[in-house]
Design a protein around this motif. Structure first.
Motif, short mmCIF file in Angstrom:
data_model
loop_
_atom_site.label_atom_id
_atom_site.label_comp_id
_atom_site.label_asym_id
_atom_site.label_seq_id
_atom_site.Cartn_x
_atom_site.Cartn_y
_atom_site.Cartn_z
N ALA A 55 -81.51 -69.30 -55.65
CA ALA A 55 -81.04 -69.23 -54.26
C ALA A 55 -81.47 -67.90 -53.65
N TRP A 56 -82.68 -67.87 -53.14
CA TRP A 56 -83.27 -66.67 -52.54
C TRP A 56 -83.40 -66.77 -51.02
N ASN A 57 -83.60 -67.97 -50.51
CA ASN A 57 -84.06 -68.11 -49.13
C ASN A 57 -83.12 -67.53 -48.08
N ASP A 58 -81.81 -67.63 -48.31
CA ASP A 58 -80.87 -67.13 -47.31
C ASP A 58 -80.92 -65.61 -47.17
N THR A 59 -81.48 -64.94 -48.17
CA THR A 59 -81.52 -63.47 -48.14
C THR A 59 -82.91 -62.93 -47.80
N LEU A 60 -83.91 -63.79 -47.75
CA LEU A 60 -85.27 -63.34 -47.49
C LEU A 60 -85.53 -63.21 -45.99
N SER A 61 -86.51 -62.38 -45.67
CA SER A 61 -86.91 -62.21 -44.29
C SER A 61 -87.64 -63.47 -43.81
N ARG A 62 -87.76 -63.60 -42.49
CA ARG A 62 -88.49 -64.71 -41.88
C ARG A 62 -89.56 -64.15 -40.95
N ASP A 63 -90.67 -64.88 -40.84
CA ASP A 63 -91.72 -64.45 -39.91
C ASP A 63 -91.37 -64.93 -38.50
N ASP A 64 -92.25 -64.68 -37.56
CA ASP A 64 -91.98 -65.00 -36.16
C ASP A 64 -91.83 -66.50 -35.92
N ASP A 65 -92.37 -67.32 -36.82
CA ASP A 65 -92.24 -68.77 -36.69
C ASP A 65 -91.02 -69.33 -37.42
N GLY A 66 -90.34 -68.47 -38.19
CA GLY A 66 -89.18 -68.93 -38.93
C GLY A 66 -89.46 -69.30 -40.37
N ASN A 67 -90.69 -69.07 -40.86
CA ASN A 67 -91.01 -69.33 -42.26
C ASN A 67 -90.48 -68.20 -43.14
N VAL A 68 -89.99 -68.56 -44.32
CA VAL A 68 -89.54 -67.56 -45.28
C VAL A 68 -90.70 -66.66 -45.68
N GLU A 69 -90.47 -65.36 -45.69
CA GLU A 69 -91.48 -64.41 -46.15
C GLU A 69 -91.13 -63.97 -47.58
N PRO A 70 -92.00 -64.21 -48.53
CA PRO A 70 -91.71 -63.83 -49.92
C PRO A 70 -91.71 -62.32 -50.08
N PRO A 71 -91.01 -61.81 -51.11
CA PRO A 71 -91.10 -60.38 -51.40
C PRO A 71 -92.54 -59.95 -51.65
N GLU A 72 -92.80 -58.68 -51.43
CA GLU A 72 -94.19 -58.19 -51.50
C GLU A 72 -94.66 -57.99 -52.94
N HIS A 73 -93.77 -57.51 -53.83
CA HIS A 73 -94.17 -57.17 -55.20
C HIS A 73 -93.50 -58.10 -56.21
N HIS A 74 -94.28 -58.51 -57.23
CA HIS A 74 -93.79 -59.45 -58.23
C HIS A 74 -94.22 -59.02 -59.63
N VAL A 75 -93.32 -59.22 -60.59
CA VAL A 75 -93.63 -59.00 -62.00
C VAL A 75 -93.05 -60.17 -62.80
N LEU A 76 -93.86 -60.73 -63.69
CA LEU A 76 -93.42 -61.77 -64.62
C LEU A 76 -93.44 -61.18 -66.02
N LEU A 77 -92.27 -61.16 -66.67
CA LEU A 77 -92.15 -60.61 -68.02
C LEU A 77 -92.00 -61.73 -69.03
N ALA A 78 -92.91 -61.79 -69.98
CA ALA A 78 -92.82 -62.76 -71.07
C ALA A 78 -91.99 -62.15 -72.20
N LEU A 79 -90.99 -62.89 -72.68
CA LEU A 79 -90.03 -62.37 -73.65
C LEU A 79 -89.95 -63.27 -74.88
N SER A 80 -89.84 -62.63 -76.03
CA SER A 80 -89.67 -63.35 -77.30
C SER A 80 -88.37 -62.90 -77.95
N LEU A 81 -87.56 -63.84 -78.40
CA LEU A 81 -86.29 -63.49 -79.04
C LEU A 81 -86.51 -62.73 -80.33
N VAL A 82 -85.71 -61.70 -80.53
CA VAL A 82 -85.77 -60.92 -81.76
C VAL A 82 -85.09 -61.67 -82.90
#
Length: 419
Positions: A55-82
């Motif tokens: 549930a991200w959309n209600d907190t994200l910014s919108r552009d002038d047309d009303g489309n959701v604007e995604p955050p600018e920076h992204h990191v995907l962390l791959a994790l293995s259980l110890v």
């Protein structure tokens, strides 16, 4: 990877490069560059946050047309259980995630994140996942495709408009930073998860950002200055995205969850921009009619909350293919259900590996929804030359992975059947 030379890069490009490098040294350099950033703190009340991780959309910014604007920076962390999950490791993980929520506001100005679990994670349990969860092992989906598949246990997606935040959150999760936005880190993930550094993925979204990477091999100078994505056009139109409700699992013990598919791909941008005219790129990305009627503009600015694919344009897909060219979006739209798109996309550009690429991240009710869209987009049923079959000639999938994003109350090392 060594740190970039600050004197050779604009500030925004320098910060994005630091995210790609990662680690404590990159974070230190990022903090030095971003010391004026005022990041809002989070909450001590977990009940004030949505039950759905996605549930991200209600907190994200919108552009002038009303489309959701995604955050600018992204990191995907791959994790293995110890080790195998225990009540103690579940409590440790939950405490670490709550630290992020106390440190940063749940927004693009703070930090948005999810943790998802792969089929490999759930295979350790005697019980099978409930029938309400469609989470198969990832496989090749196109003839001749041979991508690596995610075999690790979990993936964390960190997203923010501030490079400092995603780096700081990552380092805090693994005990390499003792304070997050003024909040002391008392619990981290060491002993629960191991970070797989060689499978860490990063990226960015935003108007003008792709054009700032022309120093990267494979990124031509002809990338439009205002384009938010490497292919040169806007994406993520409100009416062409599934709603968060549409992709949510409604029934069973994982009610409130969703499934996530991530595929990482290389882009042949020089061929895309240097082989074809702008009109042909519009034909291949949208539809021939989009080009004939000048519906798109330079980077999609003529499109508002929709990509302009009407029922008539979608129905014309086979005929357009027989005439010689068919659009990527036109083909994919054939997978709509009762006129509604089944995928909620949160993908982003990347220069991981010092070459242009794309991390396609899609949320859907079940992975079968993604497979259906991917098959429609591939267009193997259409009578058209491969070079004119949408954008297939310009992207190459090198990795795929499926995961389940449980609802917040079950996000810490869930059992396969938590009833």
């Amino acid at each position: 990877m060594t740190l970039p030379d600050r004197s050779e890069l604009p500030r925004r490009d320098y910060l994005r490069t630091l995210v790609a490098v990662g680690g404590a040294t990159a974070l230190s350099a990022c903090v030095s560059e971003s010391d004026a950033v005022d990041v809002p703190t989070g909450t001590d009340d977990p009940d004030s946050l949505p039950d759905r991780q996605h549930a991200w959309n209600d907190t994200l910014s919108r552009d002038d047309d009303g489309n959701v604007e995604p955050p600018e920076h992204h990191v995907l962390l791959a994790l293995s259980l110890v080790d195998e999950p225990t009540d103690e490791s579940r409590a440790q993980l939950e405490d670490a995630l709550k630290t992020l929520e106390r440190a940063y506001e749940w927004s693009n100005d703070g930090l948005l994140f999810t943790i998802g679990y792969t089929p490999a994670y759930f295979d350790r349990f005697d019980d099978a996942l409930p029938e309400s969860v469609d989470l198969p092992e990832p496989t090749a989906l196109v003839a001749g495709e041979d991508p690596a598949v995610d075999k690790f246990d979990a993936v964390v997606h960190l997203a923010s408009d501030h490079s400092q935040v995603v780096l700081e959150a990552e380092e805090g999760l693994f005990g390499d930073h003792d304070e997050l936005n003024g909040i002391e880190v008392e619990t981290d993930l060491n002993g629960v998860f191991e970070r797989l550094e060689d499978q860490r993925r990063t990226g960015f979204v935003g108007a003008g950002l792709p054009a700032e990477h022309t120093d990267v091999s494979g990124v031509p100078d002809s990338v439009p200055e205002d384009a938010p994505f490497f292919m040169g056009f806007r994406s993520g139109f409100e009416r062409n995205q599934a709603t968060e409700d549409r992709v949510t699992i409604e029934d069973g013990p994982f009610a409130g969850a969703t499934t996530q598919h991530i595929e990482s791909m290389d882009l042949q941008l020089r061929t895309w921009f240097e082989q074809d005219s702008h009109s042909m790129r519009v034909r291949k990305l949208f539809s021939p009619e989009h080009a004939d009627e000048d519906l798109v503009g330079d980077v999609g600015e003529k499109l508002t909350t929709t990509n302009g694919l009407t029922d008539e344009r979608i129905d014309a897909t086979e005929a357009d293919a027989r005439r010689g060219v068919v659009g990527h979006a036109q083909k994919a739209a054939r997978a709509r259900v009762d006129g509604e798109p089944p995928l909620l996309r949160r993908d982003f550009n990347t220069v991981d590996g010092d070459s242009p690429g794309f991390h396609f991240l899609a949320l859907q009710h079940g992975i079968d929804d993604f497979v259906r869209v991917r098959e429609a987009m591939t267009g193997a049923d259409l009578d058209v030359m491969h070079a004119n079959n949408g954008i297939l000639s310009y992207l190459f999938v090198n990795r795929r992975g499926n995961s389940l994003l449980p609802p917040r109350p079950l996000r810490a090392l869930p059992r396969a059947d938590p009833q």
